[in-house]
Design a protein around this motif. Structure first.
Motif, PDB file in Angstrom:
ATOM      1  N   THR A  96      40.062  38.703  47.492  1.00  7.04           N
ATOM      2  CA  THR A  96      39.439  39.999  47.782  1.00  7.04           C
ATOM      3  C   THR A  96      39.617  40.371  49.253  1.00  7.04           C
ATOM      4  OG1 THR A  96      37.802  39.584  46.058  1.00  7.04           O
ATOM      5  CG2 THR A  96      37.249  41.256  47.698  1.00  7.04           C
ATOM      6  N   PHE A 123      42.500  44.085  37.949  1.00  2.90           N
ATOM      7  CA  PHE A 123      41.258  43.322  38.091  1.00  2.90           C
ATOM      8  C   PHE A 123      40.255  44.144  38.920  1.00  2.90           C
ATOM      9  CE2 PHE A 123      38.669  39.905  39.937  1.00  2.90           C
ATOM     10  CZ  PHE A 123      38.464  39.088  38.840  1.00  2.90           C
ATOM     11  N   ASP A 126      40.472  44.282  42.815  1.00  5.52           N
ATOM     12  CA  ASP A 126      41.615  45.040  43.333  1.00  5.52           C
ATOM     13  C   ASP A 126      41.292  46.535  43.336  1.00  5.52           C
ATOM     14  OD1 ASP A 126      42.385  42.498  41.943  1.00  5.52           O
ATOM     15  OD2 ASP A 126      44.346  42.930  42.818  1.00  5.52           O
ATOM     16  N   ASP A 191      49.675  41.619  43.154  1.00  8.54           N
ATOM     17  CA  ASP A 191      48.675  40.572  43.014  1.00  8.54           C
ATOM     18  C   ASP A 191      49.228  39.545  42.013  1.00  8.54           C
ATOM     19  OD1 ASP A 191      46.505  39.013  42.097  1.00  8.54           O
ATOM     20  OD2 ASP A 191      45.092  40.556  42.746  1.00  8.54           O
ATOM     21  N   HIS A 194      47.454  35.799  38.368  1.00  8.53           N
ATOM     22  CA  HIS A 194      47.683  35.230  37.041  1.00  8.53           C
ATOM     23  C   HIS A 194      49.122  34.800  36.798  1.00  8.53           C
ATOM     24  CE1 HIS A 194      43.606  36.385  35.946  1.00  8.53           C
ATOM     25  NE2 HIS A 194      43.749  35.477  35.009  1.00  8.53           N
ATOM     26  N   TYR A 216      42.866  28.915  42.691  1.00  9.57           N
ATOM     27  CA  TYR A 216      41.976  28.109  41.826  1.00  9.57           C
ATOM     28  C   TYR A 216      42.294  28.286  40.346  1.00  9.57           C
ATOM     29  CZ  TYR A 216      39.477  32.596  42.104  1.00  9.57           C
ATOM     30  OH  TYR A 216      39.170  33.927  42.113  1.00  9.57           O
ATOM     31  N   LYS A 217      43.269  29.145  40.015  1.00  7.55           N
ATOM     32  CA  LYS A 217      43.630  29.354  38.619  1.00  7.55           C
ATOM     33  C   LYS A 217      44.704  28.322  38.242  1.00  7.55           C
ATOM     34  CE  LYS A 217      41.811  33.977  38.764  1.00  7.55           C
ATOM     35  NZ  LYS A 217      41.974  35.390  39.078  1.00  7.55           N
TER      36      LYS A 217
HETATM   37  C1  PLP Z   1      41.000  36.134  39.719  1.00  4.42           C
HETATM   38  C2  PLP Z   1      41.481  37.401  40.350  1.00  4.42           C
HETATM   39  C3  PLP Z   1      40.947  37.855  41.579  1.00  4.42           C
HETATM   40  C4  PLP Z   1      39.820  37.097  42.221  1.00  4.42           C
HETATM   41  O1  PLP Z   1      39.558  37.449  43.535  1.00  4.42           O
HETATM   42  P1  PLP Z   1      38.548  36.539  44.368  1.00  4.42           P
HETATM   43  O2  PLP Z   1      38.457  37.175  45.689  1.00  4.42           O
HETATM   44  O3  PLP Z   1      39.102  35.147  44.391  1.00  4.42           O
HETATM   45  O4  PLP Z   1      37.241  36.532  43.647  1.00  4.42           O
HETATM   46  C5  PLP Z   1      41.493  39.000  42.133  1.00  4.42           C
HETATM   47  N1  PLP Z   1      42.492  39.679  41.520  1.00  4.42           N
HETATM   48  C6  PLP Z   1      43.008  39.270  40.336  1.00  4.42           C
HETATM   49  C7  PLP Z   1      44.121  40.035  39.700  1.00  4.42           C
HETATM   50  C8  PLP Z   1      42.507  38.131  39.721  1.00  4.42           C
HETATM   51  O5  PLP Z   1      43.006  37.737  38.547  1.00  4.42           O
END
Ligand code: PLP
Length: 389
Positions: A96, A123, A126, A191, A194, A216-217
């Motif tokens: 973020t 997401f 975003d 981004d 995934h 972390y994914k």
């Molecule tokens: C998981 C994910 C996020 C997560 O953002 P954080 O700042 O780590 O909470 C952001 N964008 C996408 C597309 C995601 O899949």
């Protein structure tokens, strides 16, 4: 359709599953795209770091090795998974915050253009960051439905898209969409949350301007491990990110008056890097380097193909929200059914852990190095059984 036992027995990557820590109460972990399982090597690395590095080196550790870690891991990530030459990738803040920094930098570099293009499928974070920056900068948000619908114009400063959509799992053609954005004179940010670690990415070859992604994914960095940012070298001298912290400055330890951005990718850092959070991702990165991303992607396609075939057979009333063409999807599939919200607590009690996505989607995230075909079958059968209750 082959049985899960047959598929597991010929799976060349099956032996890597034992490298991950697991607990007996989980019989099907189908959420590796939300939080990857830990590698046993990471437990050892973290514990050794605390004893040898933190306790042993104390503040000397910063000079000896820690300060360079964000860029060292960034370069490695670039080489192994992003198709990015060294000096363009760093590990830093959350996805973020990195989105905020890079989107602000990009729109400020196109001051004569008034709009940011983003898709409604993206997401939430975003979309929210884009909305916030548009309000801050007096710009408009140009909404499109999916990444494929993007049309950039002479008024587009930046296009913000996900390589693989977090809900549907649709995989976009980065090179083609990027070229179209550039034809309109716009910048583009991808981004990769995934896709990193599970789908091929060639940022330099695709001429991407900016990218971010989670660790972390599919990179198994652990809860809240810091994200990465990629800034193509041709933009590093002109783009200016807004969080002017000391560690992104030209000479942090001079502690001087007045901010001057550091050279290259260093200028995109802000404050003290979260070193503990960067430990585990290095093990997954090394493992994928060892196995080869091609083999990982091949198993990912087999896993999602198997999951779709099982769902077709066992969940005929569910609607597949993910493309059937494997070339057009990432490593998760989403099924929609109005009964799914009701059965989630029961699935968790049974140790079957998929992900629920509002309003009615179950998302099965299949992390190729830690997920077996048997696990997929146990999971889909459990969903069918609970729906029938
Ligand atoms: C998981 C994910 C996020 C997560 O953002 P954080 O700042 O780590 O909470 C952001 N964008 C996408 C597309 C995601 O899949």
């Amino acid at each position: 359709m082959s049985s899960s036992a047959e598929l597991d027995s010929v799976d060349g990557l099956a032996r890597y599953r034992d490298l991950f820590l697991r607990s007996d109460d989980v019989v099907a972990y189908l959420d590796g795209n939300s939080l990857g399982r830990p590698l046993a090597a990471s437990a050892a690395r973290i514990s050794a770091f605390i004893e040898e590095q933190w306790a042993g080196r104390l503040i000397r550790g910063w000079d000896e090795s820690w300060l360079d870690l964000p860029i060292r891991i960034g370069d490695e990530l670039g080489r192994v998974l992003l198709g990015a030459a060294a000096g363009q990738t760093t590990i830093g803040d959350s996805t973020t915050v990195l989105l905020y920094k890079l989107i602000r930098a990009a729109v400020d570099a196109r001051p004569d253009r008034r709009e940011i293009v983003v898709d409604r499928e993206n997401f939430p974070t975003d979309r929210y960051v884009v909305e916030g920056i548009a309000a801050e900068r007096g710009m408009t948000v140009h909404w499109v439905e999916t990444a494929e619908d993007v049309v950039a114009s002479h008024d587009t400063a930046l296009v913000v898209l996900s390589h693989i959509a977090y809900r549907s799992g649709r995989l976009s053609d980065v090179a083609t969409i990027t070229a179209a954005a550039h034809d309109a004179g716009a910048l583009i940010l991808w981004d990769l949350c995934h896709s990193v670690g599970v789908a091929p990415v060639q940022l330099d070859e695709w001429e991407v301007d900016l990218a971010v992604g989670c660790t972390y994914k599919y990179l198994n960095g652990g809860p809240g491990s810091p994200a990465f940012a990629y800034v193509a070298s041709n933009h590093q001298a002109t783009l200016r990110q807004p969080i002017q912290g000391w560690l992104g400055s030209r000479a942090p330890f001079e502690m001087g008056q007045g901010y001057e951005a550091g050279a290259g990718i260093r200028g995109f850092l802000s404050g003290t890097p979260p070193i503990l959070g960067m430990l585990a991702m290095q093990d997954m990165l090394a493992l994928i380097d060892d196995v080869g991303l091609g083999a990982v992607r091949a198993k990912s396609i087999e896993l999602t193909t198997f999951a779709i075939a099982l769902a077709d057979e066992l969940l005929p009333d569910a609607v597949l929200a993910t493309p059937r063409d494997p070339a057009l999807r990432g490593s998760h599939i989403t099924l929609d059914h109005d009964g799914f919200a009701r059965i989630m607590p029961r699935l968790w009690e049974r140790g079957v852990i998929p992900d629920f996505r509002r309003p009615n989607g179950i998302r099965l995230g299949l992390s190729p190095l830690s997920t077996s075909f048997a696990e997929v079958e146990v999971g889909v059968r459990a969903i069918a059984e609970e729906l029938a209750v």
